[in-house]
Design a protein around this motif. Structure first.
Motif, PDB file in Angstrom:
ATOM      1  N   ALA A   1       0.754  -1.023   0.044  1.00  0.00           N
ATOM      2  CA  ALA A   1       0.114  -0.327   0.533  1.00  0.00           C
ATOM      3  C   ALA A   1       0.602   0.988   0.032  1.00  0.00           C
ATOM      4  CB  ALA A   1      -0.850  -0.275   1.178  1.00  0.00           C
ATOM      5  N   SER A   2       0.623   2.682  -0.567  1.00  0.00           N
ATOM      6  CA  SER A   2       1.071   3.353  -1.004  1.00  0.00           C
ATOM      7  C   SER A   2       1.145   4.389   0.706  1.00  0.00           C
ATOM      8  CB  SER A   2       0.720   4.240  -1.542  1.00  0.00           C
ATOM      9  OG  SER A   2      -0.987   4.915  -1.411  1.00  0.00           O
ATOM     10  N   HIS A   3       1.737   5.561   0.550  1.00  0.00           N
ATOM     11  CA  HIS A   3       2.101   6.277   2.122  1.00  0.00           C
ATOM     12  C   HIS A   3       0.986   6.685   1.476  1.00  0.00           C
ATOM     13  CE1 HIS A   3       4.111   7.767   4.875  1.00  0.00           C
ATOM     14  NE2 HIS A   3       3.564   8.765   4.752  1.00  0.00           N
ATOM     15  N   GLU A   4       0.492   7.033   0.965  1.00  0.00           N
ATOM     16  CA  GLU A   4      -0.914   7.961   0.770  1.00  0.00           C
ATOM     17  C   GLU A   4      -2.088   7.283   1.548  1.00  0.00           C
ATOM     18  OE1 GLU A   4       0.265   7.558  -2.151  1.00  0.00           O
ATOM     19  OE2 GLU A   4       2.070   9.608  -1.573  1.00  0.00           O
ATOM     20  N   GLU A   5      -1.823   6.016   1.672  1.00  0.00           N
ATOM     21  CA  GLU A   5      -2.863   5.197   2.082  1.00  0.00           C
ATOM     22  C   GLU A   5      -2.686   5.438   3.941  1.00  0.00           C
ATOM     23  OE1 GLU A   5      -5.423   3.903   1.085  1.00  0.00           O
ATOM     24  OE2 GLU A   5      -5.081   4.682  -0.890  1.00  0.00           O
ATOM     25  N   LEU A   6      -1.787   5.702   3.958  1.00  0.00           N
ATOM     26  CA  LEU A   6      -1.669   5.811   5.990  1.00  0.00           C
ATOM     27  C   LEU A   6      -1.561   7.395   6.239  1.00  0.00           C
ATOM     28  CD1 LEU A   6      -0.499   4.514   8.381  1.00  0.00           C
ATOM     29  CD2 LEU A   6       1.704   5.799   8.002  1.00  0.00           C
ATOM     30  N   GLU A   7      -1.472   8.516   5.527  1.00  0.00           N
ATOM     31  CA  GLU A   7      -2.277  10.066   5.697  1.00  0.00           C
ATOM     32  C   GLU A   7      -3.309   9.543   5.275  1.00  0.00           C
ATOM     33  OE1 GLU A   7      -0.340  11.856   6.625  1.00  0.00           O
ATOM     34  OE2 GLU A   7       1.929  10.775   6.231  1.00  0.00           O
TER      35      GLU A   7
ATOM     36  N   GLU B   1     -12.032   0.212   9.560  1.00  0.00           N
ATOM     37  CA  GLU B   1     -12.227  -0.885   8.630  1.00  0.00           C
ATOM     38  C   GLU B   1     -12.813  -1.625   7.765  1.00  0.00           C
ATOM     39  OE1 GLU B   1     -12.110  -3.377  13.294  1.00  0.00           O
ATOM     40  OE2 GLU B   1     -14.320  -2.950  12.279  1.00  0.00           O
ATOM     41  N   THR B   2     -12.758  -0.937   7.209  1.00  0.00           N
ATOM     42  CA  THR B   2     -13.397  -0.708   5.953  1.00  0.00           C
ATOM     43  C   THR B   2     -12.438  -0.808   4.791  1.00  0.00           C
ATOM     44  OG1 THR B   2     -14.393   1.604   5.368  1.00  0.00           O
ATOM     45  CG2 THR B   2     -15.385   0.318   6.204  1.00  0.00           C
ATOM     46  N   ASN B   3     -11.445   0.254   5.294  1.00  0.00           N
ATOM     47  CA  ASN B   3     -10.333   0.347   4.048  1.00  0.00           C
ATOM     48  C   ASN B   3      -9.250  -0.659   3.902  1.00  0.00           C
ATOM     49  OD1 ASN B   3      -7.523   1.483   3.340  1.00  0.00           O
ATOM     50  ND2 ASN B   3      -7.820   3.132   4.116  1.00  0.00           N
ATOM     51  N   GLU B   4      -9.174  -0.983   2.613  1.00  0.00           N
ATOM     52  CA  GLU B   4      -8.745  -2.071   2.176  1.00  0.00           C
ATOM     53  C   GLU B   4      -7.210  -2.546   2.149  1.00  0.00           C
ATOM     54  OE1 GLU B   4      -8.140  -2.614  -2.343  1.00  0.00           O
ATOM     55  OE2 GLU B   4     -10.565  -2.246  -1.891  1.00  0.00           O
ATOM     56  N   HIS B   5      -6.126  -0.921   2.672  1.00  0.00           N
ATOM     57  CA  HIS B   5      -4.859  -0.806   2.608  1.00  0.00           C
ATOM     58  C   HIS B   5      -4.845  -0.942   3.885  1.00  0.00           C
ATOM     59  CE1 HIS B   5      -5.258   0.447  -1.754  1.00  0.00           C
ATOM     60  NE2 HIS B   5      -6.434   1.066  -1.272  1.00  0.00           N
ATOM     61  N   ILE B   6      -5.369  -1.233   5.505  1.00  0.00           N
ATOM     62  CA  ILE B   6      -4.527  -1.148   6.524  1.00  0.00           C
ATOM     63  C   ILE B   6      -5.124  -1.944   7.078  1.00  0.00           C
ATOM     64  CG2 ILE B   6      -4.357   1.448   6.614  1.00  0.00           C
ATOM     65  CD1 ILE B   6      -7.128   1.494   8.329  1.00  0.00           C
ATOM     66  N   THR B   7      -4.939  -2.300   8.695  1.00  0.00           N
ATOM     67  CA  THR B   7      -4.661  -3.184   9.325  1.00  0.00           C
ATOM     68  C   THR B   7      -5.258  -2.586  10.382  1.00  0.00           C
ATOM     69  OG1 THR B   7      -3.567  -5.324   8.378  1.00  0.00           O
ATOM     70  CG2 THR B   7      -4.627  -5.293  10.794  1.00  0.00           C
ATOM     71  N   VAL B   8      -6.181  -3.138  11.281  1.00  0.00           N
ATOM     72  CA  VAL B   8      -6.750  -1.929  12.592  1.00  0.00           C
ATOM     73  C   VAL B   8      -7.151  -3.242  13.834  1.00  0.00           C
ATOM     74  CG1 VAL B   8      -8.595  -0.716  13.406  1.00  0.00           C
ATOM     75  CG2 VAL B   8      -8.455  -0.367  10.771  1.00  0.00           C
ATOM     76  N   GLU B   9      -6.146  -3.071  14.701  1.00  0.00           N
ATOM     77  CA  GLU B   9      -6.403  -4.083  16.065  1.00  0.00           C
ATOM     78  C   GLU B   9      -6.685  -3.277  16.903  1.00  0.00           C
ATOM     79  OE1 GLU B   9      -2.709  -6.792  15.144  1.00  0.00           O
ATOM     80  OE2 GLU B   9      -1.688  -5.676  16.340  1.00  0.00           O
ATOM     81  N   ALA B  10      -6.792  -3.908  18.485  1.00  0.00           N
ATOM     82  CA  ALA B  10      -6.965  -2.820  19.704  1.00  0.00           C
ATOM     83  C   ALA B  10      -5.597  -3.068  20.207  1.00  0.00           C
ATOM     84  CB  ALA B  10      -7.959  -3.647  20.335  1.00  0.00           C
ATOM     85  N   ASP B  11      -5.273  -2.183  20.450  1.00  0.00           N
ATOM     86  CA  ASP B  11      -3.839  -1.951  21.114  1.00  0.00           C
ATOM     87  C   ASP B  11      -4.263  -2.918  22.137  1.00  0.00           C
ATOM     88  OD1 ASP B  11      -1.486  -0.909  21.251  1.00  0.00           O
ATOM     89  OD2 ASP B  11      -1.900   0.726  23.076  1.00  0.00           O
ATOM     90  N   SER B  12      -2.990  -3.152  22.745  1.00  0.00           N
ATOM     91  CA  SER B  12      -3.050  -4.288  23.952  1.00  0.00           C
ATOM     92  C   SER B  12      -1.285  -4.379  24.354  1.00  0.00           C
ATOM     93  CB  SER B  12      -4.093  -5.832  23.867  1.00  0.00           C
ATOM     94  OG  SER B  12      -2.621  -6.269  22.908  1.00  0.00           O
ATOM     95  N   GLU B  13      -1.076  -4.971  25.528  1.00  0.00           N
ATOM     96  CA  GLU B  13       0.400  -4.965  26.349  1.00  0.00           C
ATOM     97  C   GLU B  13       1.092  -6.185  25.340  1.00  0.00           C
ATOM     98  OE1 GLU B  13       2.296  -5.840  30.657  1.00  0.00           O
ATOM     99  OE2 GLU B  13       0.210  -4.590  29.747  1.00  0.00           O
ATOM    100  N   VAL B  14       2.419  -6.069  25.527  1.00  0.00           N
ATOM    101  CA  VAL B  14       2.656  -7.208  24.736  1.00  0.00           C
ATOM    102  C   VAL B  14       4.175  -7.161  25.744  1.00  0.00           C
ATOM    103  CG1 VAL B  14       4.718  -8.238  22.825  1.00  0.00           C
ATOM    104  CG2 VAL B  14       2.184  -6.269  21.998  1.00  0.00           C
ATOM    105  N   LYS B  15       4.011  -9.092  25.871  1.00  0.00           N
ATOM    106  CA  LYS B  15       5.384  -9.270  26.596  1.00  0.00           C
ATOM    107  C   LYS B  15       6.051 -10.203  25.900  1.00  0.00           C
ATOM    108  CE  LYS B  15       2.867  -8.594  31.030  1.00  0.00           C
ATOM    109  NZ  LYS B  15       2.072  -9.236  31.678  1.00  0.00           N
ATOM    110  N   THR B  16       7.235 -10.021  26.452  1.00  0.00           N
ATOM    111  CA  THR B  16       8.512 -11.123  25.989  1.00  0.00           C
ATOM    112  C   THR B  16       8.663 -12.598  26.275  1.00  0.00           C
ATOM    113  OG1 THR B  16      10.713 -10.185  25.801  1.00  0.00           O
ATOM    114  CG2 THR B  16       9.408  -9.264  23.949  1.00  0.00           C
ATOM    115  N   GLN B  17       9.619 -13.455  26.453  1.00  0.00           N
ATOM    116  CA  GLN B  17       9.797 -14.572  27.449  1.00  0.00           C
ATOM    117  C   GLN B  17      10.814 -14.035  28.118  1.00  0.00           C
ATOM    118  OE1 GLN B  17      10.079 -18.083  25.478  1.00  0.00           O
ATOM    119  NE2 GLN B  17       7.618 -18.224  25.099  1.00  0.00           N
TER     120      GLN B  17
END
Length: 70
Positions: A12-18, A54-70
């Motif tokens: 996807a182009s940078h314009e889609e992010l904008e 979520e209707t934009n086919e060029h991006i992914t949308v997900e809930a923000d959450s805490e990520v841990k490593t081992q």
């Protein structure tokens, strides 16, 4: 407002992010963090308006959450 992560899909182009950033602001959201290693951002966004992103086919949308490593 819940926080969501928005990332640009491969090819996807940078314009889609904008466009996604503008959509967040137009829908009453607030960008709280912009990523530097990947094309994306975190935003506080009204839960009832997430579908508009979520209707934009060029991006992914997900809930923000805490990520841990081992």
């Amino acid at each position: 407002m819940p926080a969501v992560n928005v990332t640009l899909k491969s090819g996807a182009s940078h314009e889609e992010l904008e466009k996604a950033k503008q959509k967040v602001q137009d829908q009453g959201g607030k960008i709280t963090n912009e990523f530097t290693l990947i094309k994306g951002f975190t935003a506080e966004f009204p839960e009832d308006k997430v579908g508009a992103l979520e209707t934009n086919e060029h991006i992914t949308v997900e809930a923000d959450s805490e990520v841990k490593t081992q």
